[in-house]
Design a protein around this motif. Sequence first.
Motif, PDB file in Angstrom:
ATOM      1  N   PHE A  74      51.764  34.248  34.961  1.00 36.36           N
ATOM      2  CA  PHE A  74      50.987  34.117  36.191  1.00 36.36           C
ATOM      3  C   PHE A  74      51.142  35.392  37.008  1.00 36.36           C
ATOM      4  O   PHE A  74      52.229  35.958  37.090  1.00 36.36           O
ATOM      5  N   THR A  78      46.500  38.703  40.907  1.00 36.00           N
ATOM      6  CA  THR A  78      45.168  38.237  40.505  1.00 36.00           C
ATOM      7  C   THR A  78      44.937  36.787  40.908  1.00 36.00           C
ATOM      8  O   THR A  78      43.799  36.333  40.935  1.00 36.00           O
ATOM      9  N   ARG A  80      45.727  34.400  39.073  1.00 39.26           N
ATOM     10  CA  ARG A  80      45.328  33.718  37.841  1.00 39.26           C
ATOM     11  C   ARG A  80      46.418  33.822  36.779  1.00 39.26           C
ATOM     12  O   ARG A  80      47.311  34.658  36.853  1.00 39.26           O
ATOM     13  N   ARG A  81      46.279  32.971  35.793  1.00 40.24           N
ATOM     14  CA  ARG A  81      47.177  33.000  34.649  1.00 40.24           C
ATOM     15  C   ARG A  81      46.864  34.199  33.762  1.00 40.24           C
ATOM     16  O   ARG A  81      45.782  34.776  33.842  1.00 40.24           O
ATOM     17  N   ASP A 115      40.080  31.776  30.714  1.00 37.02           N
ATOM     18  CA  ASP A 115      39.871  32.530  31.951  1.00 37.02           C
ATOM     19  C   ASP A 115      41.148  33.191  32.449  1.00 37.02           C
ATOM     20  O   ASP A 115      41.409  33.255  33.644  1.00 37.02           O
ATOM     21  N   TYR A 116      41.930  33.712  31.524  1.00 39.45           N
ATOM     22  CA  TYR A 116      43.134  34.455  31.901  1.00 39.45           C
ATOM     23  C   TYR A 116      42.727  35.837  32.407  1.00 39.45           C
ATOM     24  O   TYR A 116      41.770  36.436  31.916  1.00 39.45           O
ATOM     25  N   ALA A 117      43.481  36.349  33.361  1.00 38.35           N
ATOM     26  CA  ALA A 117      43.188  37.665  33.932  1.00 38.35           C
ATOM     27  C   ALA A 117      43.721  38.801  33.072  1.00 38.35           C
ATOM     28  O   ALA A 117      43.176  39.912  33.103  1.00 38.35           O
TER      29      ALA A 117
END
Length: 167
Positions: A74, A78, A80-81, A115-117
Amino acid sequence: MTDTLAIRPAVPGDVPAILDFVRALAAFERAPDAVKATAPMLHDALFGAAPAAEAVIAERDGAAIGFAIFYTTFSTWTGRRGMWLDDLYVAPGARGSGAGAALLAHLAGIAVARDYARFEWWVLDWNLPAIEFYRAKGAVAQDEWTVQRVDGAALHALAHAAPGERG
């Protein structure tokens, strides 16, 4: 023989092969005695009640020739994960066959689908073939960051330090 390459999620029956790959990777990375993991430990980490990681297997004509283990991270930056690639290994006889590229692309696909960054990993600074391979796939070095680690006795000492000794 059809010479078919496939990437699939690992199943519990893959644990012995995964452990063999982990040991082979450690030997390649000049740390053959560093592996403390056992088959039951890996089984629990990958397939237990609270899995710590996921694994995929590269197969050619049904025979395991490589693997990758990854887990979720994480980023507060961002919000996000992300995905952390812990290990990616292709058996010496299968190197150059496209298995490494297929494993990396498969993991990138998982990261995009979830949808991982980010998709990140370490590579030893002396492993120039791997570095060149990753650069060719679009990876960018994060050389301004250094890894910090506390383990073993130092980890226990830190955990038990008096409040004034913690910094």
